[in-house]
Structures are given as structure tokens and as C-alpha cells.
Design an enzyme around this catalytic site. Structure first.
Site, mmCIF file in Angstrom:
data_model
loop_
_atom_site.group_PDB
_atom_site.id
_atom_site.type_symbol
_atom_site.label_atom_id
_atom_site.label_comp_id
_atom_site.label_asym_id
_atom_site.label_seq_id
_atom_site.Cartn_x
_atom_site.Cartn_y
_atom_site.Cartn_z
ATOM 1 C CG HIS A 32 -1.696 -1.243 1.425
ATOM 2 N ND1 HIS A 32 -2.931 -1.501 0.889
ATOM 3 C CD2 HIS A 32 -1.340 -2.361 2.113
ATOM 4 C CE1 HIS A 32 -3.330 -2.717 1.250
ATOM 5 N NE2 HIS A 32 -2.367 -3.265 1.989
ATOM 6 C CE LYS B 42 12.936 19.272 -10.797
ATOM 7 N NZ LYS B 42 11.774 19.687 -11.570
ATOM 8 C CB SER C 94 14.629 22.419 -14.947
ATOM 9 O OG SER C 94 13.908 23.625 -15.069
ATOM 10 C CD GLU D 41 9.758 12.355 -15.724
ATOM 11 O OE1 GLU D 41 9.028 13.002 -14.969
ATOM 12 O OE2 GLU D 41 10.694 12.865 -16.357
#
Ligand code: ARG
Length: 465
Positions: free
Chosen positions: A154, A281, A275, A288
Site C-alpha cells: 500500500h 533540477k 530544467s 518517465e
């Protein structure tokens, strides 16, 4: 190819629109191989003379060489599809006798044969890639030794496991994916040549000979089925969907683990981007995209099933639409797999941080209850007692090991000094001592067992090469 019965030319826009050469050109290699087998069968059937056969075979070879030398050779505005293209080129090279190659056959069997050959080759390549990825996962599992991490259920901390155990979980998934592909290969490896348009070849062609020439196990059993079903394509893309889905779950987990909130893995710079706005970043782009591309692989599988769903027997031109989603799924996975393997090879595991997380958040609570069970406490009651102890800890913001023995004994007299050792990470890991469990002893056995399975996969792939 078929203009004899027509009085009017095709509408030019329709003519362009219905063509498939722009995508089926990638089947050229298989088309040439299948055509050679057919030509030799024609010679054996007495339809071609020896000289004609030699001319045709040399012509086919030349077409292959020209295409290899310059891909623009295939930019043909007149050919409808790869089958038409080969015929056109053959006639251009060797003259009218080139037309004899099409004797007794139909494009319906040709495309079925080409696609089977294509999928078979893609399966072999993908299984090789799966073996590479699994090897890296097994290497990293072995390297991780007794390093621990929290396992989640979970998405809440559940119990500690070995990092190696978690890595081997993915190996199991990918090995099943490889297995499914092998199964698909077994079913598809039959030769449709000699099936004709729908009813079987119109000439007495030796189908066993053609099957053997193309390394198929045997000829297909029914010409209607062979020219009209694409279940091998559907099976393949569905197998790829499962593979992509496993990769997507892996990517999702790695994205989480690389966040500052987890901090379990350091992203390899070679596979991450920054970024344009935020200087600090480092983004997990490879992961992804793996997660994102799994969507299109699943979508392709659905598109193919829907395309085939309502088709009456036998061949329908709708089947031409099964090619692009098939190619896209295979390309997507074939490009993705080596990158995933390279990423996995270079990712940094932050072992301290994992180990710390593995030991906090009461991941030893079940082990604590097991301590009581070993001392005769019924498991429901043990669960309840440790639950109460956890409750006290939560109020005090401490861990189970911080509770004094006297306090534990006020919950139950069964608690003793050795309880504290049972709470330590090595004991918690060690009690999961069953086959398939995470105790270090079991994981040490699982690694060579996993390597043997990967080796077997490699041997199978090698045998098909
Ligand atoms: N390009 C066609 C396809 O991919 C080849 C078979 C054409 N057959 C036909 N009867 N028009 O399906």
C-alpha cells in the site's frame, strides 16, 4: 499487378492513400527470403527451368544488395507494397521472366509469411535484450550483498527486505515476459507459403520444402486460416504490453525512489536532464519516457485487436492496418530495453539511506509479534500486544527497541531481554527463511538459481540465431 479487369485508372489520391510500401518496406528482407523459397518450389514443380530459377534468385539477391547499399532504392512512388516493389524491380533487372515468380501464389500468403518471419526475428532480439537486462539486475543483486531496504505494501513501509531480493523480483517478471515470447514463437513458427489467396496454391508446390527453407517447423494446416488470421501478431503485441507494463512499474518505482522524499537512488546523469528554468533540477527523463511509452504499446495492442475483431474470413485489406502498430510496439521495446539496461547498470543505490529506512517506521513489528508466537502466544493476541506497543511508541515518537523491558512486561510477562535482539535488522531479515523469502541465506541461493534461468534463456536465443 491487377489492372486487367479495370477500365478506369485509380483516383490518384486513393491510389496513394491505400499503399503500404512506406511501412512494409521494412519487410523486404523477409519478402526476398520467402520469394526465393517459392521460386525454388516452382522449379521443383516444373514451372521454372533451371536457368529461369537462377535468373530469379540472382535478381532477388541483387534487389537485397541494392536496398542494403542505399535505402532510397525503396523510395518507389509506383509500387503499391513491398510485394509489388520486388516484382517490379525483378522485371526491371531480369526482364519478363521475373513475372513468373508470382505463379501459383498470392500476396495474401506472402504478407502472412513476411509478418511471421518479422515477428519471429523480433522475438529473438527482444529475448536477447531481456537476458541482458536480467543479467544486470542479477549482477546488482549479487553486489548488494546483505544491504537492506524497506519493502512496501500500500506504499506504506511494511518489512525490510534485501535490496537483492527486490531486484530479483523484477528478474522474475522479465523472465516470464521472455517465456511468453518463446511461447508465441512456438505457435507462429509455421509456414503459410502455399496457401495461395485463400484456398491453397494453384500449383503443386512442396510446402514442406518451403517451410524448411525458411526454418519454419512445418507448413500451416489450413489455407483460409493462414491467410486471414493475425493472432500471432496480437499475441506478440500483448506479450509486449505485459513487458512494457513491467517496465513501466519499474520506472514508476525508480522515479519515486529517486525523489528527495525517498532518496534511495541517485539518477545517472547520462540518462537525466536538467530544467531550463530551475537550475537545481535533475529529472528522471528516461524513466518517465519508459512509463509514458508503455501507454502507446498498450494502445497498439488494443488497436490491433479492434482492427481484427469484426473481420469475416479470409483476407481483408483491413489486415494491412495491423502492420504499423505491430512495428511501433516492437520498435518501442527494442529501443527501450538497452537503455533500461544501461540505466540499471549505472544507477547509484544510496545504501545507507535505504538501510535506515528499512529499520524505522516499525518494519520490525511483525517480527516482534513472531517473537511472542515462538513463546506460545496465539498470533491474534501477539498482533494485538505489539499493536499496543507501537501505539505507545507513536505517542512517544520512538521505536519498539526504545521501550524498557519493564514496560513491555506490563503488557505481557512473555517479553524477555532477548526480545531486543529479535528486533534487530539481521534477525528480522533472517526469520523470512523460506524458499522465495528474503533471508540472506535464501537470497544467496536465489542468485545462482536466477543466473541459471538467465543462462537457459541465452542458450535458447543462441540456438535460434
Ligand atoms: N499490402 C497488403 C497487406 O499488407 C498485401 C496483401 C494484399 N492482398 C490483397 N488481396 N490486396 O495486407
Amino acid at each position: 499487378m491487377w489492372s486487367g479487369r479495370f477500365r478506369q485508372p485509380l483516383d490518384p489520391e486513393f491510389e496513394r492513400w491505400q499503399r503500404s510500401l512506406s511501412f512494409d518496406r521494412r519487410l523486404l528482407h523477409y519478402e526476398l527470403a520467402a520469394s526465393s523459397a517459392h521460386a525454388r518450389a516452382l522449379k521443383n514443380a516444373g514451372v521454372l527451368s533451371s536457368e529461369e530459377l537462377i535468373g530469379i534468385l540472382q535478381g532477388l539477391e541483387q534487389i537485397g544488395e541494392r536496398a542494403a547499399a542505399s535505402p532510397s532504392f525503396l523510395d518507389d512512388d509506383e509500387a503499391e507494397d513491398v510485394h509489388h516493389f520486388v516484382e517490379k524491380q525483378l522485371v526491371a533487372l531480369i526482364g519478363e521472366v521475373g513475372y513468373k515468380l508470382h505463379s501459383g501464389r498470392s500476396r495474401n500468403e506472402q504478407i502472412a509469411a513476411d509478418l511471421r518471419l518479422y515477428v519471429r526475428a523480433a522475438i529473438d532480439q527482444l529475448r536477447q535484450e531481456i537476458a541482458e537486462l536480467c543479467t544486470v539486475l542479477a549482477d546488482r543483486a549479487e553486489h548488494a550483498g546483505d544491504a537492506a531496504m524497506p519493502a512496501y505494501t500500500h506504499l506504506q513501509r511494511a518489512e525490510p527486505v534485501l535490496l537483492g531480493h527486490w531486484l530479483l523480483a523484477y528478474v522474475e517478471m522479465f523472465l516470464r515476459d521472455a517465456d511468453r515470447l518463446a511461447d508465441c514463437r512456438k505457435r507462429l513458427n509455421l509456414c503459410p507459403l502455399g496457401s495461395g489467396a485463400v484456398a491453397g496454391a494453384t500449383l503443386p508446390l512442396d510446402r514442406d520444402f518451403m517451410a524448411e527453407a525458411l526454418s519454419f517447423d512445418r507448413p500451416t494446416a489450413n489455407s483460409i486460416d493462414a491467410t486471414s488470421d493475425r493472432d500471432f501478431v496480437l499475441e506478440f503485441v500483448n506479450d509486449l504490453s505485459l513487458l512494457a507494463l513491467h517496465l513501466s512499474r519499474w520506472a514508476e518505482e525508480m522515479i519515486l525512489f529517486s525523489s528527495q522524499e525517498y532518496g534511495f537512488v541517485g539518477l545517472p546523469e547520462a540518462y537525466s536532464t536538467g530544467s531550463s528554468a530551475m537550475p537545481q533540477k535533475k529529472n528522471p527523463d528516461l524513466l518517465e519516457l519508459v512509463r509514458g511509452k508503455s501507454g502507446r504499446v498498450l494502445g497498439n495492442a488494443v488497436a490491433l485487436m479492434v482492427a481484427v475483431k469484426g473481420l469475416p474470413l479470409a483476407y481483408n485489406k483491413d489486415l494491412q492496418e495491423t502492420q504499423e502498430p505491430l512495428f511501433d510496439s516492437a520498435d518501442t521495446l527494442l529501443q527501450m530495453m538497452p537503455l533500461v539496461t544501461a540505466w540499471m547498470k549505472s544507477v547509484d543505490f544510496h545504501l545507507d539511506r535505504m538501510q535506515h529506512a528499512a529499520q524505522s517506521g516499525f518494519t520490525n513489528a511483525w517480527a516482534a509479534a513472531t517473537y511472542l508466537v515462538h513463546r506460545g502466544v496465539p498470533s491474534r493476541l501477539a498482533h494485538e500486544l505489539i499493536g499496543k506497543a507501537v501505539q505507545i511508541c507513536l505517542d512517544r515518537n520512538c521505536e519498539l527497541k526504545d521501550l524498557p523491558l519493564s514496560e513491555l512486561q506490563s503488557l505481557s510477562p512473555v517479553f524477555d531481554q532477548d526480545f531486543y535482539a529479535a528486533l534487530e535488522l539481521p534477525s528480522v531479515l533472517a526469520i523470512h527463511d523460506v524458499p522465495g523469502g528474503t533471508s540472506p541465506a535464501r537470497v544467496r541461493q536465489a542468485i545462482p538459481a536466477t543466473r541459471r534461468k538467465i543462462e537457459l534463456l541465452r542458450e535458447e536465443v543462441h540456438a535460434h540465431a
